[in-house]
Motif scaffolding. Structure first.
Motif, PDB file in Angstrom:
ATOM      1  N   GLU A 126       2.966  -9.692  11.820  1.00  0.00           N
ATOM      2  CA  GLU A 126       4.139  -8.842  12.057  1.00  0.00           C
ATOM      3  C   GLU A 126       5.412  -9.451  11.471  1.00  0.00           C
ATOM      4  O   GLU A 126       6.233  -8.749  10.871  1.00  0.00           O
ATOM      5  CB  GLU A 126       4.320  -8.619  13.563  1.00  0.00           C
ATOM      6  N   ARG A 150       3.088  -4.527   4.759  1.00  0.00           N
ATOM      7  CA  ARG A 150       3.115  -3.217   5.398  1.00  0.00           C
ATOM      8  C   ARG A 150       2.858  -2.104   4.380  1.00  0.00           C
ATOM      9  O   ARG A 150       2.099  -1.161   4.647  1.00  0.00           O
ATOM     10  CB  ARG A 150       4.466  -2.999   6.082  1.00  0.00           C
ATOM     11  N   GLU A 151       3.492  -2.209   3.214  1.00  0.00           N
ATOM     12  CA  GLU A 151       3.316  -1.182   2.180  1.00  0.00           C
ATOM     13  C   GLU A 151       1.850  -1.077   1.758  1.00  0.00           C
ATOM     14  O   GLU A 151       1.332   0.026   1.576  1.00  0.00           O
ATOM     15  CB  GLU A 151       4.177  -1.509   0.965  1.00  0.00           C
ATOM     16  N   GLN A 208       3.803  -5.634  -3.636  1.00  0.00           N
ATOM     17  CA  GLN A 208       3.979  -4.877  -2.404  1.00  0.00           C
ATOM     18  C   GLN A 208       4.256  -5.809  -1.233  1.00  0.00           C
ATOM     19  O   GLN A 208       3.976  -7.010  -1.287  1.00  0.00           O
ATOM     20  CB  GLN A 208       2.711  -4.071  -2.095  1.00  0.00           C
ATOM     21  N   THR A 209       4.772  -5.237  -0.172  1.00  0.00           N
ATOM     22  CA  THR A 209       4.823  -5.969   1.094  1.00  0.00           C
ATOM     23  C   THR A 209       3.503  -5.739   1.818  1.00  0.00           C
ATOM     24  O   THR A 209       2.734  -4.822   1.480  1.00  0.00           O
ATOM     25  CB  THR A 209       5.977  -5.489   1.981  1.00  0.00           C
ATOM     26  N   ALA A 218       5.473  -8.890   7.724  1.00  0.00           N
ATOM     27  CA  ALA A 218       5.062  -7.547   7.291  1.00  0.00           C
ATOM     28  C   ALA A 218       5.886  -6.997   6.146  1.00  0.00           C
ATOM     29  O   ALA A 218       5.372  -6.281   5.278  1.00  0.00           O
ATOM     30  CB  ALA A 218       5.121  -6.580   8.477  1.00  0.00           C
ATOM     31  N   ASP A 219       7.166  -7.319   6.103  1.00  0.00           N
ATOM     32  CA  ASP A 219       8.054  -6.733   5.099  1.00  0.00           C
ATOM     33  C   ASP A 219       8.453  -7.727   4.008  1.00  0.00           C
ATOM     34  O   ASP A 219       9.413  -7.507   3.273  1.00  0.00           O
ATOM     35  CB  ASP A 219       9.285  -6.143   5.794  1.00  0.00           C
ATOM     36  N   ARG A 220       7.665  -8.794   3.907  1.00  0.00           N
ATOM     37  CA  ARG A 220       7.831  -9.736   2.803  1.00  0.00           C
ATOM     38  C   ARG A 220       6.849  -9.386   1.687  1.00  0.00           C
ATOM     39  O   ARG A 220       5.767  -8.851   1.946  1.00  0.00           O
ATOM     40  CB  ARG A 220       7.561 -11.162   3.274  1.00  0.00           C
TER      41      ARG A 220
END
Length: 267
Positions: A131, A100-101, A97-98, A134-136
């Protein structure tokens, strides 16, 4: 929160061993006020982890009572879990998951709608300064980043009390200091922190009060400053003692015996 953030009275845990009954915790009394950062120290096998597991509903209580945020952990464990956050030593993060996920999923599991979950995830990513990552995928995070994400995950449901089990074990000095900053920031927002640690410097830096457990009993309790002052006055030391000295005196250990159990790491 009215009353104590965490309170234990006569807390006892026994196990059945090959040689009969084993008493791991022998009657622990604790009271932690709202807003504190409270440190819990002890050598291996002292009853530290057992006590924490009872307080966080992961182990049943043999005798005695305990409340977290005013909720009896034995009588109403579900409600107690909603009042506390727990970040264990091994972060339970899915590397696929990332960041954020993971936080959005955690929020949805606590009953938040899609929009609210996304908003809460964003708040927490800002709080722990992730931040930009977050999407890594989490598998690409450093050890320090994973610990900070684990802290955020434990805060999703806005707990009143946060239990941290050795949050900086295995981290390099720079990452350790970053996690300290996050803990202080979380505490400043009103969350009570119950911290177990093997690093005496960490307890000295972060904790307003602490307790040392040994042989299943609390053997010292107070502020780091008061414990060091008491040791100096009682033993007539000509120098200012450290928290290492307090720990060794309280547990009757030599530095050789304590090595590997509780140690100071200077960043």
């Amino acid at each position: 929160m009215s009353g104590a953030a965490v309170e234990a009275q006569g807390l006892v845990k026994t196990y059945k061993g090959r040689g009969g009954e084993v008493e791991a915790v022998k009657g622990v009394d604790l009271r932690i006020e709202p807003g504190e950062i409270f440190g819990f120290l002890g050598p291996n096998g002292a009853g530290k982890s057992t006590t924490v597991r009872m307080l966080t509903t992961l182990l049943t209580i043999t005798r005695g009572s305990a409340t977290v945020a005013g909720v009896d952990v034995a009588r109403d464990p579900d409600q107690a879990r909603r009042r506390m956050g727990v970040a264990l030593q091994e972060a339970g993060l899915d590397p696929r998951q990332t960041g954020r996920e993971l936080l959005v999923l955690q929020a949805r599991l606590f009953g938040m709608g899609g929009g609210e979950a996304a908003e809460r995830a964003g708040e927490l990513l800002r709080l722990v300064e992730l931040e930009d990552a977050a999407d890594r995928l989490i598998k690409g995070y450093s050890g320090g980043m994973k610990r900070r994400l684990d802290l955020a995950s434990a805060l999703v449901h806005r707990p009143e009390v946060l239990f941290l089990d050795e949050p900086t074990t295995g981290l390099d000095p720079a990452s350790r200091i970053t996690v300290w900053e996050e803990v202080r920031r979380i505490n400043e927002l009103g969350t009570t922190v119950f911290l177990t640690t093997q690093y005496l410097e960490e307890a000295d830096q972060l904790c307003g009060r602490l307790a040392i457990i040994d042989g299943g009993l609390i053997v010292r309790e107070g502020t780091p400053e008061s414990l060091k002052a008491e040791l100096r006055e009682r033993t007539g030391l000509s120098h200012d003692p450290t928290l290492d000295d307090v720990f060794l005196d309280a547990t009757g250990r030599t530095r050789a015996k304590a090595e590997g159990a509780v140690s100071e790491v200077v960043a």
